[in-house]
Scaffold this active site. Sequence first.
Site, PDB file in Angstrom:
ATOM      1  CB  THR A 282       1.381   6.882  -1.304  1.00  0.00           C
ATOM      2  OG1 THR A 282       0.196   6.443  -0.631  1.00  0.00           O
ATOM      3  CG2 THR A 282       1.029   8.046  -2.220  1.00  0.00           C
TER       4      THR A 282
ATOM      5  CD1 TRP B 187      -1.584  -2.143   2.301  1.00  0.00           C
ATOM      6  CD2 TRP B 187      -2.948  -1.462   0.667  1.00  0.00           C
ATOM      7  NE1 TRP B 187      -2.566  -3.075   2.164  1.00  0.00           N
ATOM      8  CE2 TRP B 187      -3.431  -2.683   1.159  1.00  0.00           C
ATOM      9  CE3 TRP B 187      -3.642  -0.829  -0.363  1.00  0.00           C
ATOM     10  CZ2 TRP B 187      -4.558  -3.292   0.677  1.00  0.00           C
ATOM     11  CZ3 TRP B 187      -4.768  -1.440  -0.855  1.00  0.00           C
ATOM     12  CH2 TRP B 187      -5.220  -2.650  -0.335  1.00  0.00           C
TER      13      TRP B 187
ATOM     14  CD  GLU C   9      -0.746   9.832   6.648  1.00  0.00           C
ATOM     15  OE1 GLU C   9      -0.526  10.422   7.715  1.00  0.00           O
ATOM     16  OE2 GLU C   9      -0.414  10.263   5.539  1.00  0.00           O
TER      17      GLU C   9
HETATM   18  C1  LIG Z   1      -4.649   4.328  -0.901  1.00  0.00           C
HETATM   19  C2  LIG Z   1      -3.786   3.932   0.248  1.00  0.00           C
HETATM   20  C3  LIG Z   1      -2.540   4.531   0.410  1.00  0.00           C
HETATM   21  C4  LIG Z   1      -1.695   4.127   1.454  1.00  0.00           C
HETATM   22  N1  LIG Z   1      -0.442   4.674   1.556  1.00  0.00           N
HETATM   23  C5  LIG Z   1       0.427   4.169   2.466  1.00  0.00           C
HETATM   24  C6  LIG Z   1       1.790   4.607   2.484  1.00  0.00           C
HETATM   25  O1  LIG Z   1       2.207   5.464   1.683  1.00  0.00           O
HETATM   26  N2  LIG Z   1       2.647   4.041   3.382  1.00  0.00           N
HETATM   27  C7  LIG Z   1       2.226   3.103   4.288  1.00  0.00           C
HETATM   28  O2  LIG Z   1       3.053   2.636   5.065  1.00  0.00           O
HETATM   29  N3  LIG Z   1       0.924   2.680   4.298  1.00  0.00           N
HETATM   30  C8  LIG Z   1       0.036   3.183   3.417  1.00  0.00           C
HETATM   31  N4  LIG Z   1      -1.271   2.743   3.397  1.00  0.00           N
HETATM   32  C9  LIG Z   1      -1.694   1.719   4.358  1.00  0.00           C
HETATM   33  C10 LIG Z   1      -2.690   2.219   5.410  1.00  0.00           C
HETATM   34  O3  LIG Z   1      -2.044   3.041   6.325  1.00  0.00           O
HETATM   35  C11 LIG Z   1      -3.330   0.971   6.036  1.00  0.00           C
HETATM   36  O4  LIG Z   1      -4.209   0.437   5.065  1.00  0.00           O
HETATM   37  C12 LIG Z   1      -4.084   1.276   7.314  1.00  0.00           C
HETATM   38  O5  LIG Z   1      -3.197   1.625   8.342  1.00  0.00           O
HETATM   39  C13 LIG Z   1      -4.951   0.093   7.775  1.00  0.00           C
HETATM   40  O6  LIG Z   1      -4.230  -1.090   7.782  1.00  0.00           O
HETATM   41  P1  LIG Z   1      -4.840  -2.402   7.073  1.00  0.00           P
HETATM   42  O7  LIG Z   1      -5.279  -1.976   5.724  1.00  0.00           O
HETATM   43  O8  LIG Z   1      -3.847  -3.496   7.160  1.00  0.00           O
HETATM   44  O9  LIG Z   1      -6.129  -2.747   7.909  1.00  0.00           O
HETATM   45  P2  LIG Z   1      -6.175  -3.657   9.248  1.00  0.00           P
HETATM   46  O10 LIG Z   1      -5.168  -3.167  10.222  1.00  0.00           O
HETATM   47  O11 LIG Z   1      -6.129  -5.091   8.860  1.00  0.00           O
HETATM   48  O12 LIG Z   1      -7.618  -3.297   9.795  1.00  0.00           O
HETATM   49  C14 LIG Z   1      -8.813  -3.947   9.346  1.00  0.00           C
HETATM   50  C15 LIG Z   1      -9.966  -3.455  10.205  1.00  0.00           C
HETATM   51  O13 LIG Z   1      -9.759  -3.846  11.579  1.00  0.00           O
HETATM   52  C16 LIG Z   1      -9.789  -2.691  12.404  1.00  0.00           C
HETATM   53  N5  LIG Z   1      -8.836  -2.851  13.517  1.00  0.00           N
HETATM   54  C17 LIG Z   1      -7.543  -3.262  13.449  1.00  0.00           C
HETATM   55  N6  LIG Z   1      -6.987  -3.266  14.668  1.00  0.00           N
HETATM   56  C18 LIG Z   1      -7.933  -2.827  15.533  1.00  0.00           C
HETATM   57  C19 LIG Z   1      -7.977  -2.594  16.940  1.00  0.00           C
HETATM   58  N7  LIG Z   1      -6.917  -2.793  17.721  1.00  0.00           N
HETATM   59  N8  LIG Z   1      -9.137  -2.139  17.475  1.00  0.00           N
HETATM   60  C20 LIG Z   1     -10.222  -1.917  16.692  1.00  0.00           C
HETATM   61  N9  LIG Z   1     -10.248  -2.113  15.359  1.00  0.00           N
HETATM   62  C21 LIG Z   1      -9.126  -2.562  14.778  1.00  0.00           C
HETATM   63  C22 LIG Z   1      -9.421  -1.530  11.500  1.00  0.00           C
HETATM   64  O14 LIG Z   1      -9.868  -0.277  12.019  1.00  0.00           O
HETATM   65  C23 LIG Z   1     -10.118  -1.938  10.221  1.00  0.00           C
HETATM   66  O15 LIG Z   1     -11.467  -1.567  10.285  1.00  0.00           O
HETATM   67  C24 LIG Z   1      -2.145   3.157   2.384  1.00  0.00           C
HETATM   68  C25 LIG Z   1      -3.402   2.575   2.237  1.00  0.00           C
HETATM   69  C26 LIG Z   1      -4.226   2.939   1.184  1.00  0.00           C
HETATM   70  C27 LIG Z   1      -5.565   2.256   1.037  1.00  0.00           C
END
Ligand SMILES: Cc1cc2nc3c(=O)[nH]c(=O)nc-3n(C[C@H](O)[C@H](O)[C@H](O)COP(=O)(O)OP(=O)(O)OC[C@H]3O[C@@H](n4cnc5c(N)ncnc54)[C@H](O)[C@@H]3O)c2cc1C
Length: 380
Positions: A157, A155, A362
């Site tokens: 950017t 993911w 973020e």
């Molecule tokens: C378009 C885009 C650009 C991005 N750019 C970057 C980037 O440049 N650099 C980078 O490093 N990352 C980047 N990301 C990653 C982004 O920061 C992550 O997608 C985000 O932090 C969520 O992580 P995940 O997708 O693994 O979801 P998960 O962590 O798997 O979460 C899934 C669900 O579970 C919930 N959840 C997880 N843990 C808990 C908890 N303890 N309590 C309650 N609920 C919880 C979440 O809120 C969510 O609803 C990007 C993502 C996207 C979609």
Amino acid sequence: MFESIENLGMIEASAREFAQKHILPKVMEWDEAQHFPVDVMKELGKLGFLGVLVPHEYGGSGLGYQEYITILTEIGKVCGSIGLSVAAHNSLCTGHIMAFGNEVQKSKYLPLLASGEFIGAWGLTEANTGSDAMRMKCVAIKDGDHYVLNGSKNWITHGKSGDVAVVLARTGELLDSRGITAFIVERGTPGFRAGKKENKLGMRASETAEIIFEDCRVHESQVLGQVGDGFIQAMKVLDGGRISIAALSLGIAKGAYEASVKYAKEREQFGQPIANFQAISFKLADMATRIQAAELLTRQAADLKNNGKKVTEAGAMAKYYASEVCVYASNEAVQIFGGYGYTKDFPVEKYYRDSKLCTIGEGTSEIQKLVISRSILKEQ
Ligand SMILES: Cc1cc2nc3c(=O)[nH]c(=O)nc-3n(C[C@H](O)[C@H](O)[C@H](O)COP(=O)(O)OP(=O)(O)OC[C@H]3O[C@@H](n4cnc5c(N)ncnc54)[C@H](O)[C@@H]3O)c2cc1C
């Protein structure tokens, strides 16, 4: 509380003019093709929008967070994708080097990033570790005066087009908050390559891709700050980054709101503009009120940041609230446009798709609530 309104007004006008002239005409073409317009990023660099917070001595614009918010909001109003790319470039890659780089690193990379000669990326997230980033698997093993990186980040950017990336990798034990280190890795370093580009719901003109490290040797001079400080640094970088996502959210919400007001006054049903129906005008009232509240929270967080205060709680509140308002306002906008809102002929369809990223990137809304509640409970 806020910086010179006059200065903000000039910056707002300049960002708006650029967005209207150089972004708006191509928005849907880039969105359809999932094209990340590097040339537009370069132009933004020439205007100083890629080094907004970077001091003059490193080739930046030397502005504060209020100006930064204003720029992101204006760009976000026109295209969330470009707004997201500008936010990630400024706050994450550039912001990390600015906050934690040594003099040599800052002198080398900040002018390149601020001018747009280099596009920046920032790699924290992995396929199996998003919210729970501390469990990351990407490792960096010391070998002489180099570190050997293995693993991947997802993911990211500008994962493909980025010229330089700040990468967080494990140098210590799993779950040790002092077991992660930040490295600056340039494109072209052997063993560093881009992987799959994501095919996304929204923010389609902002490139999101996997980056892969296979025995990638990075010289120890590329370590940011101290070995083991990477996770703590990343959390501080995100504190500032979240203010930028709040600003981007505001831009999308304002774009959706402004389009809705115009449409509601023009569209007639039952012999009168739909704005005359309380069901529609109350939607506009709710949108306007929530957007205003989101802006106040965001500007307050920016003010704290400008004054060197801790912004963990304020940034999380601004990001949480503004991003939820962004989704809410975009959803209401599609409803106000009716069937036309469901087509690509009107801008609200794209606001609706783009908005959702703001409650995820973020740190999701759930994670913002974790940050806020922990902060509140610690205070009691
Ligand atoms: C378009 C885009 C650009 C991005 N750019 C970057 C980037 O440049 N650099 C980078 O490093 N990352 C980047 N990301 C990653 C982004 O920061 C992550 O997608 C985000 O932090 C969520 O992580 P995940 O997708 O693994 O979801 P998960 O962590 O798997 O979460 C899934 C669900 O579970 C919930 N959840 C997880 N843990 C808990 C908890 N303890 N309590 C309650 N609920 C919880 C979440 O809120 C969510 O609803 C990007 C993502 C996207 C979609």
